[in-house]
Design a protein around this motif. Structure first.
Motif, PDB file in Angstrom:
ATOM      1  N   ALA A 101       0.749  -1.292  -0.300  1.00  0.00           N
ATOM      2  CA  ALA A 101      -0.087  -0.251   0.331  1.00  0.00           C
ATOM      3  C   ALA A 101       1.153   1.116   0.011  1.00  0.00           C
ATOM      4  CB  ALA A 101      -0.928  -0.076   1.435  1.00  0.00           C
ATOM      5  N   ARG A 102       1.831   1.291   0.799  1.00  0.00           N
ATOM      6  CA  ARG A 102       3.366   2.032   0.226  1.00  0.00           C
ATOM      7  C   ARG A 102       3.743   2.822  -0.754  1.00  0.00           C
ATOM      8  NH1 ARG A 102       4.034   0.497   6.419  1.00  0.00           N
ATOM      9  NH2 ARG A 102       5.822  -0.538   5.652  1.00  0.00           N
ATOM     10  N   ALA A 103       3.999   0.928  -1.038  1.00  0.00           N
ATOM     11  CA  ALA A 103       4.777   1.431  -2.622  1.00  0.00           C
ATOM     12  C   ALA A 103       4.274   1.921  -3.924  1.00  0.00           C
ATOM     13  CB  ALA A 103       5.708  -0.050  -2.832  1.00  0.00           C
ATOM     14  N   PHE A 104       2.585   1.687  -3.802  1.00  0.00           N
ATOM     15  CA  PHE A 104       2.509   1.281  -5.124  1.00  0.00           C
ATOM     16  C   PHE A 104       2.302   2.980  -5.298  1.00  0.00           C
ATOM     17  CE2 PHE A 104      -1.001  -1.127  -3.558  1.00  0.00           C
ATOM     18  CZ  PHE A 104      -0.281  -2.408  -4.345  1.00  0.00           C
ATOM     19  N   ALA A 105       1.834   4.078  -3.932  1.00  0.00           N
ATOM     20  CA  ALA A 105       1.396   5.287  -4.399  1.00  0.00           C
ATOM     21  C   ALA A 105       3.625   5.786  -4.739  1.00  0.00           C
ATOM     22  CB  ALA A 105       1.348   6.046  -2.670  1.00  0.00           C
ATOM     23  N   LEU A 125      -7.738  -1.091   3.073  1.00  0.00           N
ATOM     24  CA  LEU A 125      -5.883  -0.526   3.524  1.00  0.00           C
ATOM     25  C   LEU A 125      -5.792   0.210   2.097  1.00  0.00           C
ATOM     26  CD1 LEU A 125      -3.401   0.200   4.743  1.00  0.00           C
ATOM     27  CD2 LEU A 125      -3.316  -3.060   3.828  1.00  0.00           C
ATOM     28  N   ILE A 126      -5.737  -0.568   1.136  1.00  0.00           N
ATOM     29  CA  ILE A 126      -5.577  -0.329  -0.329  1.00  0.00           C
ATOM     30  C   ILE A 126      -5.964   1.101  -0.994  1.00  0.00           C
ATOM     31  CG2 ILE A 126      -5.335  -0.782  -2.815  1.00  0.00           C
ATOM     32  CD1 ILE A 126      -5.063  -4.403  -1.606  1.00  0.00           C
ATOM     33  N   ALA A 127      -7.298   1.061  -0.580  1.00  0.00           N
ATOM     34  CA  ALA A 127      -7.971   2.240  -1.141  1.00  0.00           C
ATOM     35  C   ALA A 127      -7.767   3.837  -0.432  1.00  0.00           C
ATOM     36  CB  ALA A 127      -9.734   2.127  -1.096  1.00  0.00           C
ATOM     37  N   ALA A 128      -7.453   3.312   0.735  1.00  0.00           N
ATOM     38  CA  ALA A 128      -7.199   4.760   1.390  1.00  0.00           C
ATOM     39  C   ALA A 128      -5.334   5.142   0.894  1.00  0.00           C
ATOM     40  CB  ALA A 128      -6.763   4.586   2.795  1.00  0.00           C
ATOM     41  N   SER A 129      -4.708   4.260   0.039  1.00  0.00           N
ATOM     42  CA  SER A 129      -3.377   4.845  -0.755  1.00  0.00           C
ATOM     43  C   SER A 129      -3.570   5.458  -1.325  1.00  0.00           C
ATOM     44  CB  SER A 129      -2.690   3.500  -1.374  1.00  0.00           C
ATOM     45  OG  SER A 129      -3.442   3.162  -2.686  1.00  0.00           O
ATOM     46  N   GLY A 130      -4.532   5.788  -1.949  1.00  0.00           N
ATOM     47  CA  GLY A 130      -4.822   6.953  -2.848  1.00  0.00           C
ATOM     48  C   GLY A 130      -5.018   6.412  -4.429  1.00  0.00           C
ATOM     49  N   ILE A 131      -4.448   5.189  -4.915  1.00  0.00           N
ATOM     50  CA  ILE A 131      -4.697   4.918  -5.821  1.00  0.00           C
ATOM     51  C   ILE A 131      -5.827   4.597  -6.777  1.00  0.00           C
ATOM     52  CG2 ILE A 131      -1.726   3.846  -6.276  1.00  0.00           C
ATOM     53  CD1 ILE A 131      -4.705   1.933  -5.718  1.00  0.00           C
TER      54      ILE A 131
END
Length: 302
Positions: free
Chosen positions: A96-100, A135-141
């Protein structure tokens, strides 16, 4: 570039096959994350970029996501996990951190039906999967969670019982109709979304199969396709728990599975109406002819 996690898994391998057939015409490069690259067929290794390691590892993700536009995300099963949160959200947190951080624009993840239902917060593995989606949705992607019911392919776990005893067992009420989907259809939906650069934002994508069937319906269809009588036996939740513990599975995973099956029996998968967009083509009869029958014949020959 599209990154595929679990490329040797049940769904991930089929997503990879779909993309290898279509991605080149879209100008897409395919990269996979694999713990053991030797498990990938040699012909596949020749056509993809392979990053070796676990997709729960931040360093592996940094290498894999470099230059990536889209990611297919699946949490690998962990039957010995200390908690369901550890298996789903904690495993996913580095990604989740790495996506952004690496500019990934779109992620397609394998999840489950149940969001918005009364059982969503006490459905074991499903509850943990929905929390991972948040959690993934909150990453902004951009994120599309594939909301799946039970898999037709789960029947393959019972090939020996079906072949030798004519018995198909589960915990669900025998006459309760519910959706079921073939994993090949999940993979096709995932591949389509990964190749589609037009969508943004966060949404759930139901993948429901073409029809609702009861356990008795499934036993009848299996009987007709296999040419031998198959009957359904309903097992208790205590029996399911005892069987899984006997196989050495951890208590958190066992509890999560039992809670999920109880929620399904209480209508967890019934909250989404089947629409042309949510339906998928493979019927259970067709799946039995294409997948179950060859598996039974192979088991009989061994």
């Amino acid at each position: 570039m599209i990154v595929i996690t679990t490329p040797t898994g049940d769904i991930g391998s089929q997503v990879l096959d779909c993309l290898l057939q279509t991605a080149p015409s879209h100008g897409e490069v395919i990269r996979v994350i694999a713990r053991d690259r030797s498990r990938l067929p040699e012909a596949v290794r020749a056509r993809v970029d392979v990053v070796t390691g676990s997709h729960g590892d931040a360093d592996v993700l940094a290498a894999a996501f470099d230059g990536a536009d889209a990611v297919f995300w699946v949490v690998p099963p962990n039957p010995m996990t200390p908690t369901l949160q550890a298996a789903f959200s904690d495993f996913t947190r580095p990604a989740a951190r790495a996506f952004a951080e690496h500019g990934v624009e779109r992620v397609v993840g394998v999840s489950a039906l149940g969001r918005g239902t009364a059982m969503a917060d006490r459905a074991g593995l499903v509850t943990a999967s929905l929390e991972m989606d948040d959690l993934i949705a909150a990453s902004g992607i951009g994120y599309r969670a594939l909301a799946n019911p039970s898999f037709m392919d789960n029947v393959l776990r019972q090939v020996d019982s079906i072949r030798t005893a004519g018995v198909f067992a589960d915990t669900v009420a025998p006459d309760r109709a519910a959706p079921a989907v073939a994993t090949r259809d999940i993979a096709a939906v995932a591949a389509r979304l990964l190749l589609d650069r037009s969508w943004t934002g966060v949404d759930s994508v139901p993948v429901l199969g073409p029809e609702d069937l009861s356990a008795h319906d499934m036993a009848r269809i299996m009987s007709e396709v296999l040419g031998t009588q198959i009957r359904y036996e309903r097992r208790s939740y205590d029996d399911l728990r005892t069987q899984m513990i006997g196989r050495g599975l951890g208590s958190a995973f066992v509890d999560g599975m039992v809670d999920m099956m109880q929620a399904k029996d209480n209508g967890l998968d019934a909250g989404v109406a089947r629409t042309p967009e949510a339906g998928t083509p493979t019927t259970f009869r067709q799946w039995c002819a294409d997948v179950l029958l060859p598996a039974v014949e192979t088991a009989a020959a061994d």
